[in-house]
Design a protein around this motif. Structure first.
Motif, PDB file in Angstrom:
ATOM      1  N   UNK A  70      -0.973  15.388  -5.006  1.00  0.00           N
ATOM      2  CA  UNK A  70      -2.024  14.513  -5.524  1.00  0.00           C
ATOM      3  C   UNK A  70      -1.886  14.317  -7.032  1.00  0.00           C
TER       4      UNK A  70
ATOM      5  N   UNK B 217     -14.775   2.534 -15.537  1.00  0.00           N
ATOM      6  CA  UNK B 217     -14.788   3.734 -14.702  1.00  0.00           C
ATOM      7  C   UNK B 217     -13.482   4.533 -14.762  1.00  0.00           C
ATOM      8  N   UNK B 218     -12.364   3.841 -14.614  1.00  0.00           N
ATOM      9  CA  UNK B 218     -11.083   4.552 -14.640  1.00  0.00           C
ATOM     10  C   UNK B 218     -10.816   5.169 -16.000  1.00  0.00           C
TER      11      UNK B 218
ATOM     12  N   UNK C 268       2.003   2.346  -3.950  1.00  0.00           N
ATOM     13  CA  UNK C 268       1.170   3.241  -4.759  1.00  0.00           C
ATOM     14  C   UNK C 268       0.511   4.313  -3.895  1.00  0.00           C
TER      15      UNK C 268
ATOM     16  N   UNK D 110       0.810  -1.214   0.000  1.00  0.00           N
ATOM     17  CA  UNK D 110       0.000   0.000   0.000  1.00  0.00           C
ATOM     18  C   UNK D 110       0.846   1.268   0.000  1.00  0.00           C
TER      19      UNK D 110
ATOM     20  N   UNK E 143      -1.780  10.540  -8.607  1.00  0.00           N
ATOM     21  CA  UNK E 143      -2.772   9.927  -9.486  1.00  0.00           C
ATOM     22  C   UNK E 143      -2.102   9.405 -10.761  1.00  0.00           C
TER      23      UNK E 143
ATOM     24  N   UNK F 108      -0.473   6.066  -9.600  1.00  0.00           N
ATOM     25  CA  UNK F 108      -1.438   4.994  -9.352  1.00  0.00           C
ATOM     26  C   UNK F 108      -1.993   4.418 -10.640  1.00  0.00           C
ATOM     27  N   UNK F 109      -1.984   5.209 -11.706  1.00  0.00           N
ATOM     28  CA  UNK F 109      -2.429   4.653 -12.981  1.00  0.00           C
ATOM     29  C   UNK F 109      -1.383   3.711 -13.562  1.00  0.00           C
TER      30      UNK F 109
ATOM     31  N   UNK G 238     -10.540   9.967 -19.353  1.00  0.00           N
ATOM     32  CA  UNK G 238     -11.408  10.744 -20.243  1.00  0.00           C
ATOM     33  C   UNK G 238     -11.563  10.102 -21.617  1.00  0.00           C
TER      34      UNK G 238
ATOM     35  N   UNK H  76      -6.282   0.006 -17.083  1.00  0.00           N
ATOM     36  CA  UNK H  76      -5.465   1.220 -17.052  1.00  0.00           C
ATOM     37  C   UNK H  76      -4.079   0.976 -17.652  1.00  0.00           C
TER      38      UNK H  76
ATOM     39  N   UNK I 204      -3.610  -2.172  -8.786  1.00  0.00           N
ATOM     40  CA  UNK I 204      -3.698  -2.841  -7.492  1.00  0.00           C
ATOM     41  C   UNK I 204      -4.971  -3.671  -7.391  1.00  0.00           C
TER      42      UNK I 204
ATOM     43  N   UNK J 175     -13.490   8.236 -16.227  1.00  0.00           N
ATOM     44  CA  UNK J 175     -13.345   9.344 -15.289  1.00  0.00           C
ATOM     45  C   UNK J 175     -11.906   9.861 -15.216  1.00  0.00           C
ATOM     46  N   UNK J 176     -10.961   8.936 -15.246  1.00  0.00           N
ATOM     47  CA  UNK J 176      -9.570   9.360 -15.080  1.00  0.00           C
ATOM     48  C   UNK J 176      -8.927   9.666 -16.427  1.00  0.00           C
TER      49      UNK J 176
ATOM     50  N   UNK K 251      -1.304   4.331  -1.274  1.00  0.00           N
ATOM     51  CA  UNK K 251      -2.596   4.215  -0.617  1.00  0.00           C
ATOM     52  C   UNK K 251      -2.371   4.543   0.862  1.00  0.00           C
ATOM     53  N   UNK K 252      -1.164   4.215   1.345  1.00  0.00           N
ATOM     54  CA  UNK K 252      -0.699   4.715   2.644  1.00  0.00           C
ATOM     55  C   UNK K 252       0.478   5.624   2.361  1.00  0.00           C
TER      56      UNK K 252
END
Lengths: 248, 226
Positions: A71, A102-103, A50, A47, A75, A78-79, A109, A155, A83, A106-107, A52-53
């Motif tokens: 951020x 979704x990714x 990427x 974690x 992002x 993370x792409x 486009x 992704x 995970x 939204x991410x 997440x922590x």
């Protein structure tokens, strides 16, 4: 040249030092199985990779570049790092294909048609083309996890993190998920896998890491670590895992 | 002793009642819309890890949840002109008061809904590269809103009934109209019975529609449990 590097990683939750200055280099195409007793920091390590922590200190390097904490940067990272979670974490209000799209939508486009085409391809890859319109509530655990894998693959990540992907599954469903991961391994993908499936680790991993006290306690080829461990704690861990297995 | 019910004087004044109902719906609708928007904003501020955002939001929420709505209404209508020179029409004072008041309640409903969503949903969203805002909008809120509908309904009904307080600042809502008619016709029993009936019909229709919506959502969207 390593694709992912970790140096001096530390993470503490309250009073507990979970990671204590961990170093790791991952080369492209490596498949690393991460073992360790519960609480040894396996999941926390994944974690942190990427973000997440947020690590308390230390650096994570992706393709030679140190990852910052903004951020916008996270992002991006993370792409590039897919995970898969123990609890799947599918979005229950979206269909299987909706989850995979979704990714992209939204991410990234993506236009709808393009996202849909890619999502269909990824669902087919995990053998779930016919479940595209199903909601997660109507899927078995194994199917959910395969959708989650497709969602991550959509992704086009450069490496994949699997955090105990079969631990929440009924025993008879473990095989289908491991089968998909196996296929990804055969494609030469880079992956880090936290698992309790020692047999799978033995056959699929190129390197096995045993964590204890928040650092790498022992590492080597599957044969070195799983069959001929040199450290006492590794042996004890393996013995406790083998105690009830049929092969012994 | 028998009371002779006579509704004709009330019916003769049905235009006044209708106008009152429209005014009641105007205040309720405005307060609902503004309250939801403002309530979401307050909830997000309150959930912020930054204490200079969460603390003031929490303060506003608590003040408006714990003080009597009548006092709030008087404060906006009578005190603001004296203290800050801000004059408001009865409608504006009512709209502002009930918007903020319901925002305070909706903020708590939103907050409860958002924190009820498992951490794994945030994880799943962030892991594919979503920003915090995208995760909230696309993943967390749609699920949270579904869980919020019953509490939201409860508040909306409570709000519509609380707006009867606006009669005290001479805003011609349904209850104000009823009061006027009863004084004119000397038929308070009939007038207030009809007024109550109107509240009953409107609110019942509203909750039936909401239940329908809830059912539709639970069919199409599936349950939020894994």
């Amino acid at each position: 040249m390593s694709i992912l590097g970790v140096s001096g990683l530390t993470k503490r939750f309250g009073q507990a030092d979970v990671l204590r200055g961990l170093d790791l280099e991952v080369a492209p195409g490596e498949r690393i199985a991460i073992l360790g007793a519960s609480g040894s920091g396996k999941s926390t390590l994944l974690r942190c990779l990427n973000f997440m922590e947020m690590p308390d200190s230390g650096t994570v390097t992706l393709d030679g570049k140190i990852v910052g904490r903004r951020e916008s940067e996270l992002i991006q990272v993370r792409q590039r790092i897919g995970m898969v979670f123990q609890q799947f974490n599918l979005f229950p209000h979206m269909t299987a294909i909706g989850n995979v799209m979704e990714g992209l939508r939204t991410v990234r486009r993506f236009p709808k048609a393009e996202a849909q085409a890619r999502a269909e391809k990824e669902l087919a890859r995990v053998g779930l083309a016919d479940k595209a319109a199903s909601y997660p509530a109507h899927l078995s655990g194994g199917q959910k996890q395969r959708v989650a894998i497709a969602r991550a693959l959509a992704m086009e990540p450069e490496l994949m993190l699997f955090d105990e992907p079969t631990s929440a599954l009924d025993p008879e469903l473990v095989g289908e998920v491991l089968g998909v991961i196996r296929t990804l391994a055969d494609e030469g993908r880079t992956m880090l896998l936290v698992t309790h499936e020692l047999g799978f680790a033995y056959h699929v991993a190129t390197r096995v890491i045993f964590l204890a006290d928040g650092v790498i306690h022992e590492e080597g080829t599957p044969d070195q670590v799983l069959v001929h461990p040199t450290k006492e704690r590794t042996r004890a861990f393996l013995a406790s895992h083998k105690e009830y297995s049929l092969q012994g | 002793m028998t009371y002779q019910w006579d509704f004709t004087p009330v019916l003769a004044n049905s235009g006044l009642l209708a106008q009152g109902l429209v005014n009641t719906l105007k205040v309720t609708g405005t307060a609902l819309v503004c309250g939801v928007v403002l309530g979401l904003a307050l909830a997000l501020l309150r959930l912020s890890p930054r204490s200079y955002l969460s603390w003031p939001a929490g303060f506003v929420i608590e003040v408006f949840r714990t003080t009597p709505p009548l006092v709030q209404l008087f404060w906006f209508y009578f005190a603001l002109p004296l203290l800050a020179g801000i004059e408001m029409t009865p409608f504006m004072a009512a709209a502002v008061t009930f918007s903020i008041q319901s925002a305070a309640f909706f903020a708590e409903v939103f907050r409860g809904g958002i924190v009820s969503i498992e951490r794994g949903q945030w994880d799943g969203a962030r892991a594919i590269g979503m920003t915090q805002a995208q995760a909230l909008r696309r993943i967390v809120l749609p699920q949270a809103v579904k869980r919020m509908i019953p509490a939201f309904m409860e508040r909306a009904i409570e709000l519509m009934k609380t707006t009867t307080l606006v009669a005290t600042i001479s805003y011609a809502d349904l209850l104000y109209a009823a009061n006027e008619i009863s004084q004119k016709t000397f038929r308070p029993l009939e007038t207030f019975t009809v007024a109550a009936l109107i509240y009953f019909v409107v609110i019942t229709a509203f909750s039936l529609a909401a239940r329908q919506l809830e059912r539709r959502l639970s069919v199409s969207g599936e349950s939020t449990v894994r």
